[in-house]
Scaffold this active site. Structure first.
Site, PDB file in Angstrom:
ATOM      1  N   HIS A  18       0.951  -1.402  -0.256  1.00  0.00           N
ATOM      2  CA  HIS A  18      -0.037   0.143  -0.080  1.00  0.00           C
ATOM      3  C   HIS A  18       0.547   1.475  -0.118  1.00  0.00           C
ATOM      4  CE1 HIS A  18      -4.152  -1.767   0.668  1.00  0.00           C
ATOM      5  NE2 HIS A  18      -3.111  -2.713   0.904  1.00  0.00           N
ATOM      6  N   THR A  20       3.964   1.926  -1.287  1.00  0.00           N
ATOM      7  CA  THR A  20       5.243   2.274  -2.331  1.00  0.00           C
ATOM      8  C   THR A  20       3.873   2.238  -3.753  1.00  0.00           C
ATOM      9  OG1 THR A  20       6.186  -0.117  -1.940  1.00  0.00           O
ATOM     10  CG2 THR A  20       5.737   0.685  -4.091  1.00  0.00           C
ATOM     11  N   ASP A 115      -5.884   5.669   0.502  1.00  0.00           N
ATOM     12  CA  ASP A 115      -5.904   4.515   0.288  1.00  0.00           C
ATOM     13  C   ASP A 115      -8.017   3.980   0.265  1.00  0.00           C
ATOM     14  OD1 ASP A 115      -3.282   1.823   0.816  1.00  0.00           O
ATOM     15  OD2 ASP A 115      -5.800   1.739   1.646  1.00  0.00           O
ATOM     16  N   THR A 138      -4.229   0.445  -4.718  1.00  0.00           N
ATOM     17  CA  THR A 138      -3.659  -0.516  -4.766  1.00  0.00           C
ATOM     18  C   THR A 138      -3.306  -1.895  -5.343  1.00  0.00           C
ATOM     19  OG1 THR A 138      -3.580  -1.472  -2.067  1.00  0.00           O
ATOM     20  CG2 THR A 138      -2.368   0.587  -2.913  1.00  0.00           C
ATOM     21  N   VAL A 336      15.417  -7.046  -0.568  1.00  0.00           N
ATOM     22  CA  VAL A 336      16.182  -6.220  -1.624  1.00  0.00           C
ATOM     23  C   VAL A 336      15.774  -5.867  -2.669  1.00  0.00           C
ATOM     24  CG1 VAL A 336      16.550  -8.164  -1.960  1.00  0.00           C
ATOM     25  CG2 VAL A 336      14.994  -8.172  -3.672  1.00  0.00           C
ATOM     26  N   GLN A 338      13.651  -4.357  -5.115  1.00  0.00           N
ATOM     27  CA  GLN A 338      13.278  -5.389  -6.048  1.00  0.00           C
ATOM     28  C   GLN A 338      13.465  -5.452  -7.368  1.00  0.00           C
ATOM     29  OE1 GLN A 338       9.369  -8.033  -5.540  1.00  0.00           O
ATOM     30  NE2 GLN A 338       8.590  -7.279  -6.708  1.00  0.00           N
ATOM     31  N   HIS A 353       4.019 -13.871  -5.877  1.00  0.00           N
ATOM     32  CA  HIS A 353       2.829 -14.404  -5.859  1.00  0.00           C
ATOM     33  C   HIS A 353       1.197 -13.089  -5.733  1.00  0.00           C
ATOM     34  CE1 HIS A 353       4.414 -10.286  -3.595  1.00  0.00           C
ATOM     35  NE2 HIS A 353       3.452 -10.007  -3.281  1.00  0.00           N
ATOM     36  N   ASN A 357       1.857  -4.782  -7.354  1.00  0.00           N
ATOM     37  CA  ASN A 357       3.306  -3.522  -6.912  1.00  0.00           C
ATOM     38  C   ASN A 357       4.148  -4.456  -8.007  1.00  0.00           C
ATOM     39  OD1 ASN A 357       2.933  -1.097  -5.647  1.00  0.00           O
ATOM     40  ND2 ASN A 357       2.631  -2.340  -4.384  1.00  0.00           N
ATOM     41  N   SER A 358       4.127  -5.917  -7.704  1.00  0.00           N
ATOM     42  CA  SER A 358       4.900  -7.033  -8.749  1.00  0.00           C
ATOM     43  C   SER A 358       4.709  -6.762  -9.950  1.00  0.00           C
ATOM     44  CB  SER A 358       5.073  -8.070  -8.080  1.00  0.00           C
ATOM     45  OG  SER A 358       5.420  -7.968  -6.152  1.00  0.00           O
ATOM     46  N   GLN A 378      -4.868 -11.526  -4.490  1.00  0.00           N
ATOM     47  CA  GLN A 378      -3.337 -12.336  -6.171  1.00  0.00           C
ATOM     48  C   GLN A 378      -3.884 -13.862  -6.839  1.00  0.00           C
ATOM     49  OE1 GLN A 378      -0.623 -13.481  -3.104  1.00  0.00           O
ATOM     50  NE2 GLN A 378      -0.568 -11.786  -1.693  1.00  0.00           N
TER      51      GLN A 378
HETATM   52 BR1  BUP Z   1       9.980  -9.003   0.007  1.00  0.00          BR
HETATM   53  C1  BUP Z   1      10.546  -7.724  -0.962  1.00  0.00           C
HETATM   54  N1  BUP Z   1      11.887  -5.534  -1.697  1.00  0.00           N
HETATM   55  O1  BUP Z   1      12.470  -7.528  -0.711  1.00  0.00           O
HETATM   56  P1  BUP Z   1       3.602  -5.780  -3.782  1.00  0.00           P
HETATM   57  C2  BUP Z   1       8.971  -6.469  -2.025  1.00  0.00           C
HETATM   58  N2  BUP Z   1      10.270  -5.331  -2.216  1.00  0.00           N
HETATM   59  O2  BUP Z   1      11.034  -3.718  -3.467  1.00  0.00           O
HETATM   60  P2  BUP Z   1       2.749  -7.522  -0.687  1.00  0.00           P
HETATM   61  C3  BUP Z   1      11.140  -4.880  -2.390  1.00  0.00           C
HETATM   62  O3  BUP Z   1       7.838  -4.186  -2.528  1.00  0.00           O
HETATM   63  P3  BUP Z   1       0.483  -6.403  -0.624  1.00  0.00           P
HETATM   64  C4  BUP Z   1      12.166  -6.765  -1.367  1.00  0.00           C
HETATM   65  O4  BUP Z   1       9.105  -4.243  -5.631  1.00  0.00           O
HETATM   66  C5  BUP Z   1       6.976  -4.257  -4.376  1.00  0.00           C
HETATM   67  O5  BUP Z   1       7.012  -2.717  -4.691  1.00  0.00           O
HETATM   68  C6  BUP Z   1       7.712  -4.809  -4.399  1.00  0.00           C
HETATM   69  O6  BUP Z   1       4.280  -5.373  -2.922  1.00  0.00           O
HETATM   70  C7  BUP Z   1       9.079  -4.210  -2.627  1.00  0.00           C
HETATM   71  O7  BUP Z   1       3.122  -7.048  -2.496  1.00  0.00           O
HETATM   72  C8  BUP Z   1       6.334  -3.701  -2.782  1.00  0.00           C
HETATM   73  O8  BUP Z   1       4.442  -6.599  -4.567  1.00  0.00           O
HETATM   74  C9  BUP Z   1       5.339  -5.239  -2.554  1.00  0.00           C
HETATM   75  O9  BUP Z   1       1.858  -5.325  -4.137  1.00  0.00           O
HETATM   76  O10 BUP Z   1       1.385  -5.989  -0.278  1.00  0.00           O
HETATM   77  O11 BUP Z   1       3.644  -6.243   0.003  1.00  0.00           O
HETATM   78  O12 BUP Z   1       2.513  -8.635  -1.090  1.00  0.00           O
HETATM   79  O13 BUP Z   1       0.193  -8.406   0.114  1.00  0.00           O
HETATM   80  O14 BUP Z   1      -0.449  -5.344   0.389  1.00  0.00           O
HETATM   81  O15 BUP Z   1       0.183  -6.878  -2.015  1.00  0.00           O
END
Ligand code: BUP
Length: 457
Positions: A18, A20, A115, A138, A336, A338, A353, A357-358, A378
């Site tokens: 949320h 990011t 949000d 998000t 890390v 990402q 997963h 954001n990913s 997801q």
């Molecule tokens: Br783990 C990890 N480094 O090591 P998502 C995540 N990230 O930069 P989530 C890193 O966190 P929800 C790490 O690039 C993305 O921007 C990644 O957000 C970054 O999944 C963010 O992908 C993670 O939306 O969130 O955190 O499980 O469950 O709330 O959707």
């Protein structure tokens, strides 16, 4: 002049997923000459969140920061012990208390971007201050549509108990029951109740800003925006993929390591910031990965919250595995960068997963994904990325912990991810479309510029 510079308050909620997109949106707004006030809760659930907030503020001293002390919840609701859900609820029920913190800001606010889980409280404050409130969602448009429909769905006990069919939202493609997060079948579940109480306020928002782009999920987007579905929703405004911003450089050894790997040869595996697989599942994944014989970079989290993750990699994966694969792969449990990894030419596939954001980070780079959804939005997200051509998804793998996905299945899918030429070219195409949307004159840029223009007076 001052009046041509909108002043926007951003109010994210708990979790990196949320936070990011809000920080990314903040840097977009700054680059378009807006003033930004960032509202964050006084303590965050994870260390990652507080690290990112402090670093972001230190690189953007022009941002005003308001820390909002959220009154803690009594530990009375027993439907969940997920610290993020508890924090959503705590922030949601106190969101209206930001009123005195923002009503006397100078210059006065032009809008609040907040949000979804604070929509109810914030929309009342915005009405009182006479300014528009935009919700920043998000997730995918598909999952947003389900959340928007949740007040109707949860009020219909008969429909909730009928698990044999799909969930039909009039005007939209039906959602298979297997993609509905199990908590949604219980209206009293803390997560469900929090979403319902805020989804009812969505019609009071001026628009819903989303980290997606026009052609990634065109059907759902056009059905809603052309009033064929969920007619009481305000317009959905796709403004993504939100550009990444400069992050703190970590000392990780992975970048020099990646540099030494051939182009598109490495499988990158990460399951987000709040997913921990069972130990048995981790072992199957380890074996499937080794059997696939691909090079790999694996980010392995063992706990939902980063603060308590003290598990030892050797204990979990065995020292012989680590020894055998030491020239081929890297397993890390630390945080890390990402976005830097996905941008690296050595990365050829992303096992993930499907946190939204990913998905958008992979879309922006055109990296093919093997979707392995675990919780929440997801599975809906996996459906979207599969349809868009960004990746593959084996629906039989189920939710996190639903069944043990075996070594051979994992090996097979990883090989498919890394060798399927059609998948690779479709994913590259998605990348081109994503960059078009955020390039000069692109649809996402136009959309955010229009919002900013409308706030100038
Ligand atoms: Br783990 C990890 N480094 O090591 P998502 C995540 N990230 O930069 P989530 C890193 O966190 P929800 C790490 O690039 C993305 O921007 C990644 O957000 C970054 O999944 C963010 O992908 C993670 O939306 O969130 O955190 O499980 O469950 O709330 O959707």
């Amino acid at each position: 002049s001052e009046t041509s510079q909108p002043h926007i308050a951003l109010f994210p909620s708990a979790g990196m997923g949320h936070l990011t997109p809000f920080l990314r949106l903040a840097s977009v707004l700054l680059s378009h000459n807006c003033m930004v006030t960032l509202i964050t809760t006084k303590s965050t659930v994870s260390v990652a969140e507080s690290t990112y907030i402090s670093f972001f503020l230190s690189t953007h001293p022009e941002i005003k920061h308001i820390e909002f002390q959220v009154p803690p919840m009594q530990p009375s609701n027993t439907t969940t012990d997920d610290p993020f859900f508890i924090q959503f609820k705590a922030t949601s029920r106190s969101a209206h208390l930001i009123h005195p913190l923002i009503s006397s800001l100078s210059p006065p606010l032009s809008a609040i971007f907040s949000d979804l889980v604070v929509a109810s409280g914030v929309s009342k404050v915005a009405i009182d201050l006479g300014i528009p409130n935009y919700t920043v969602s998000t997730t995918s448009v598909k999952f947003l549509s389900l959340m928007a429909y949740l007040p109707i769905l949860t009020s219909d006990a008969a429909r909730l108990s009928d698990r044999s069919t799909e969930i039909e939202i009039p005007g939209l493609a039906p959602l298979p029951i297997s993609s509905i997060p199990p908590p949604f079948f219980n209206p009293d579940h803390l997560f469900t109740a929090t979403l319902v109480s805020n989804a009812i306020a969505l019609p009071d928002c001026k628009g819903i800003l989303m980290n997606t782009f026009d052609c990634f999920e065109p059907e759902t987007l056009s059905a809603i925006n052309n009033k064929r579905a969920l007619r009481n929703l305000p317009p959905i405004l796709p403004i993504g993929p939100l550009e990444t911003y400069e992050l703190k450089k970590d000392q990780g050894q992975y970048l020099p390591w990646l540099k030494n790997q051939p182009a598109e040869s490495v499988v990158f595996l990460s399951f987000g910031s709040r997913t921990a697989m069972s130990k048995d599942q981790i072992k199957e994944l380890r074996d499937g990965l080794e059997k696939s014989e691909y090079r790999f970079l694996w980010i392995l989290k063992m706990k939902t919250v980063d603060k308590d993750d003290s598990e030892d990699l050797e204990d979990l994966l065995s020292s012989s595995f680590l020894e055998r694969t030491k020239n081929k792969g890297m397993v890390l449990k630390e945080w890390v960068n990402q976005q830097d990894i996905l941008a690296h030419p050595a990365v050829g596939g992303f096992v993930n997963h499907c946190g939204w954001n990913s998905v958008m980070e992979a879309a922006q780079r055109g990296i093919p994904m093997l979707a392995w959804p675990q919780h929440g939005d997801q599975r809906a997200n996996a459906e979207v990325l599969e349809k868009a051509g960004l990746g593959i998804w084996d629906r039989t793998w189920g939710w996190c912990g639903q069944r043990l996905v075996k070594t051979d299945e994992i090996q097979k899918r990883i090989s498919e991810l890394m060798t399927d030429a059609k998948l690779k070219s479709r994913a590259k195409k998605v990348g081109e479309e994503a960059r078009k949307a955020t390039g000069n004159g692109g649809s996402s840029i136009k959309t955010i510029m229009e919002v900013i223009e409308s706030l100038k007076q």
